[in-house]
Enzyme design. Structure first.
Site, short mmCIF file in Angstrom:
data_model
loop_
_atom_site.label_atom_id
_atom_site.label_comp_id
_atom_site.label_asym_id
_atom_site.label_seq_id
_atom_site.Cartn_x
_atom_site.Cartn_y
_atom_site.Cartn_z
N GLU A 166 -156.04 -3.40 28.34
CA GLU A 166 -155.12 -4.31 29.03
C GLU A 166 -154.38 -3.47 30.04
OE1 GLU A 166 -152.19 -5.83 30.47
OE2 GLU A 166 -151.17 -5.81 28.53
N CYS A 178 -146.77 -6.35 33.00
CA CYS A 178 -148.06 -6.56 33.65
C CYS A 178 -148.23 -8.01 34.06
CB CYS A 178 -149.20 -6.15 32.72
SG CYS A 178 -149.23 -4.42 32.26
#
Length: 454
Positions: A229, A263
């Protein structure tokens, strides 16, 4: 031996120093984790499941202490840190309830034979986790991995040592065998060596694109499964049918949570030209109500960026984009590691704030003429973690969702992680999925068992 320091990003005070694990300590942790089997009674599924239930209770019991350590080490506003702890407890509740279903054998009748699909643990899984959500990132990886029968070695960010120790204590106190979860303090060089150890069966990384490439290269050579990720540059798109005032409120939440250090924060705001000027004015009004300062103060909305280098990089991105033709509408300054909520208008895809991942409270706003243009602009990013589509024409936006190159499309909401939903990205945002049933299967061997005869 390396020494890792935790430094308060608000006042720059040294919190503590923590030594790297000795090679003998690391070897003992790996050996113990490798030897622990989910077939043993003291690490059976009922034991693991009960421990996850205990984890939820411990998190809620220790919420204040855990949140203060998050606040001290990386500058998150205290109420947001408390919400992070609560979210981890929610994840434990979810997997406690759903794991029997997710891990159950699936029997297939093949007529002249029978078959079973069975999920089995791979072994020791290395987790490499970041500082921006010091508990949440760990829990969303470690809890499903352990429930599946894996064992976890957790290498946390070098500036989150208090949280790393807190995590070790929580897992120790939950009723798991000691070897089920082990925190390790290691250099990047040692991590690279560790990935080649045959006893490490997989790796989960949440971090930068650069770190992801390095881990993927080594793990790929070793043929080990990975969940990566990585970065994100989420677009927040206002359709012509959007209600501007409500959209500006939602946009502020989508960007400014954790001072933009996420993010999945909204970073590129694509606004239909008919709403562009109004949206900028509304967003300025909302941003002006946010206060920056001491993250422990009840009046503070946004704390400091987690490190001085992050502040310096954010200022560079602003300055370069202004030189490239962007206009500063609001913010752009702040003492120490603080940075005011910042709005840049007139942004285009050639500017720094568009091309790079921004990890700060910086909104980059550009207009578009028709939705085809918005799709093209959104997809032109090398990242693909998520996108928000905002507007009253829900049917139209739903019909367009598959045209976005993203891991997630959220219609009329900010992109967020949820224990019930698979989470992850495409393109340079990585691959693999966490959370939901996919999260518990990520580090499993899906075994086929075939039995001939009736």
């Amino acid at each position: 031996m390396a020494i890792y320091k935790s430094i308060n990003p608000y006042n720059q005070e040294l919190i503590g120093e923590f030594p790297e694990d000795l090679s003998t300590e690391l070897e003992a942790k790996i050996a113990a984790a490798h030897s622990l089997s989910p077939l043993e009674d003291h690490y059976s599924f009922p034991i693991r499941r009960k421990a996850v239930q205990n984890l939820a209770g411990l998190l809620r019991e220790r919420k204040t202490e855990l949140a203060v350590h998050i606040c001290d080490e990386m500058g998150k506003v205290l109420k947001e840190a408390e919400a992070e702890v609560e979210k981890c407890a929610w994840l434990c509740d979810y997997y406690y309830e759903k794991s029997p279903e997710f891990l159950a054998d699936q029997k297939l009748d093949l007529g002249d034979a029978q078959a079973i699909r069975r999920y089995e643990a791979l072994g020791v899984i290395l987790g490499i986790m970041p500082w921006n959500f010091p508990l949440w990132q760990v829990f969303r990886f470690a809890v499903p991995a352990i429930l599946a029968g894996n064992r976890v070695l957790l290498k946390h960010a070098p500036n989150c040592n208090l949280s790393a120790d807190d995590l070790q204590s929580i897992f120790d106190d939950a009723g798991l065998p000691v070897a089920a979860y082990s925190a390790v303090r290691l250099s990047n060089e040692t991590v690279a060596e560790l990935l080649t150890d045959a006893r490490i069966k997989g790796v989960s990384l949440t971090g930068s694109e650069k770190a992801g490439r390095t881990v993927a290269e080594i793990a790929g050579r070793e043929l080990k499964p990975q969940v990566l990720e990585l970065g994100g540059s989420n677009a927040f798109i206002l359709h012509s049918s959007a209600k501007v005032k409500a959209a500006a409120q939602l946009a502020s939440s989508a960007l400014l949570l954790n001072a933009g250090q996420s993010c999945i924060a909204a970073k590129r705001f694509l606004v239909h030209e008919s709403l562009y000027t109004e949206f900028i004015q509304e967003l300025k009004a909302v941003f002006s109500n946010y206060s920056i300062g001491d993250p422990k103060a009840s009046s503070t909305s946004i704390g400091p960026l987690a490190r001085p280098d992050l502040k310096a990089n954010a200022l560079r991105q602003i300055e370069e984009s202004l030189a490239q033709g962007a206009k500063l509408e609001l913010g752009g300054k702040g003492d120490g590691n603080l940075l005011e909520p910042t709005i840049l208008s007139g942004v285009n895809p050639d500017m720094t704030v568009f091309k790079e991942e921004v990890f700060a409270p910086i909104a980059s706003i550009m207009s578009y003429a028709d939705f085809e243009e918005a799709i093209a602009i959104s997809n032109s990013s090398r990242y693909g973690l998520g996108v928000s589509l905002i507007g009253e024409d829900r049917d139209f936006m739903l019909s367009q969702a598959s045209r976005f190159e993203e891991g997630a499309v959220f219609i009329n909401d900010l992109v967020k992680s949820d224990p019930r939903l698979p989470f992850g990205g495409v393109k340079n945002s990585g691959y693999g999925r966490e959370l939901g049933p996919e999260g518990i299967h990520s580090f499993c061997n899906l075994k086929t068992i075939y039995l001939k005869g009736d």
